[in-house]
Design an enzyme around this catalytic site. Structure first.
Site, PDB file in Angstrom:
ATOM      1  CD  GLU A  15      35.752  63.953  76.063  1.00  0.00           C
ATOM      2  OE1 GLU A  15      35.965  63.818  74.839  1.00  0.00           O
ATOM      3  OE2 GLU A  15      36.556  63.573  76.951  1.00  0.00           O
ATOM      4  CG  ASP A 107      41.761  53.376  73.169  1.00  0.00           C
ATOM      5  OD1 ASP A 107      42.278  53.791  72.101  1.00  0.00           O
ATOM      6  OD2 ASP A 107      41.618  54.081  74.180  1.00  0.00           O
ATOM      7  CB  ALA A 125      35.774  55.921  62.965  1.00  0.00           C
ATOM      8  CE  LYS A 165      37.910  59.083  61.449  1.00  0.00           C
ATOM      9  NZ  LYS A 165      38.471  59.602  62.726  1.00  0.00           N
ATOM     10  CD  GLN A 176      43.444  62.961  71.461  1.00  0.00           C
ATOM     11  OE1 GLN A 176      42.878  63.562  72.374  1.00  0.00           O
ATOM     12  NE2 GLN A 176      43.435  61.645  71.342  1.00  0.00           N
TER      13      GLN A 176
END
Length: 285
Positions: A15, A107, A125, A165, A176
């Protein structure tokens, strides 16, 4: 397609985040060039709060996809976005030959009023994923939380959202960050029982400074095991010792994951290719 890669081989991915200022783009491309030489299977690019820097996300993702020849995954948040805005973003991505998106709620922006927050187009999401599935040809990924999302009242509730999802079209998941592998193994077991069967990439962040841990915990909600807190106490006052110890901790985490059948590692690089290189060289030598 990244999903096919995940189903057929052990992977490493990174990332990165886009530069905050226009003058920082040259150094950002140098970071990407260095990371590209490590031959990751894909690189994901974060999204500014409320979509504030998405143009830069598209530019960075385009460079990864088209100049480096590496699959790019553009993060996309929906908390501050309207449907029309998302469709424009999707058109920009498709024009840049970027076909993978990590769909996130994101956020809440600091300047977002309660009225705006509660009347937003997408509450979760998964809602945005359903919309994207209906209106675009993008391949979707989702986020998952080994210790549950900090806003969820239980792991069971969080897993139910995660199942939504998958049902909404997520083809793979990126976790995460976490520092205790036992949480990750427990999460995988519970997710499987819930019927979540798409590939999962384990998110690992090397802690290379004592200051970093406070920021990381406040943003992620991840717990700190005693071994890591002891390491910070022992080395936190010496920058170089702390950097080495934090990298070693991440390497040990990844080796343990791989020895226990976890095939997909996603490194939160913090735009530090040297750190990523040390980890990759250690786990593949």
């Amino acid at each position: 397609m990244i999903q096919n890669i995940l189903e057929n081989k052990r992977t490493i991915s990174f990332e990165v985040y886009p530069p905050k200022k226009e003058g920082e783009f040259e150094s950002a491309f140098q970071v990407l060039d260095s990371l590209g030489r490590l031959n990751p299977d894909f690189i994901s690019v974060t999204y500014g709060a409320g979509g504030s820097r998405f143009g830069k996300t598209v530019e960075i993702a385009s460079y990864i996809q088209n100049s480096l020849g590496i699959d790019a995954v553009a993060h996309m948040t929906c908390v501050g976005s309207k449907k029309e805005q998302l469709l424009k973003v999707c058109a920009d991505l498709e024009a840049a030959n970027v076909s993978h998106v990590l769909a996130l709620r994101g956020d809440r922006p600091r300047d977002m009023t309660d009225e705006q927050f509660h009347s937003r187009d997408f509450a979760h999401a998964s809602d945005m994923m359903t919309f994207l599935q209906e209106h675009t040809d993008l391949t979707l990924a989702g986020a998952c939380y080994p210790e549950k999302h900090f806003e969820s009242f239980s792991m069971e509730s969080d897993l139910n959202h995660l199942k939504k999802k998958q049902e909404a079209g997520a083809r793979f998941l990126i976790s995460q960050l976490f520092f205790d592998n036992d949480f990750y193994y427990s999460f995988l077991e519970k997710a499987e029982k819930k019927g979540i069967h798409i590939p999962v990439c384990a998110g690992i962040m090397p802690i290379t400074s004592a200051k970093q841990i406070g920021t990381t915990i406040s943003l992620s909600g991840s717990s700190v095991p005693k071994r890591l807190s002891d390491l910070i106490a022992a080395h936190g006052d010496n920058a170089e010792d702390m950097r080495k110890a934090g990298i070693d901790y991440a390497i040990c985490q990844i080796r343990d994951l791989q020895e226990n059948g976890v095939n997909h590692i996603h490194i939160y690089t913090m735009n530090k290719p040297g750190t990523a290189a040390e980890i990759v060289q250690a786990i593949y030598r």
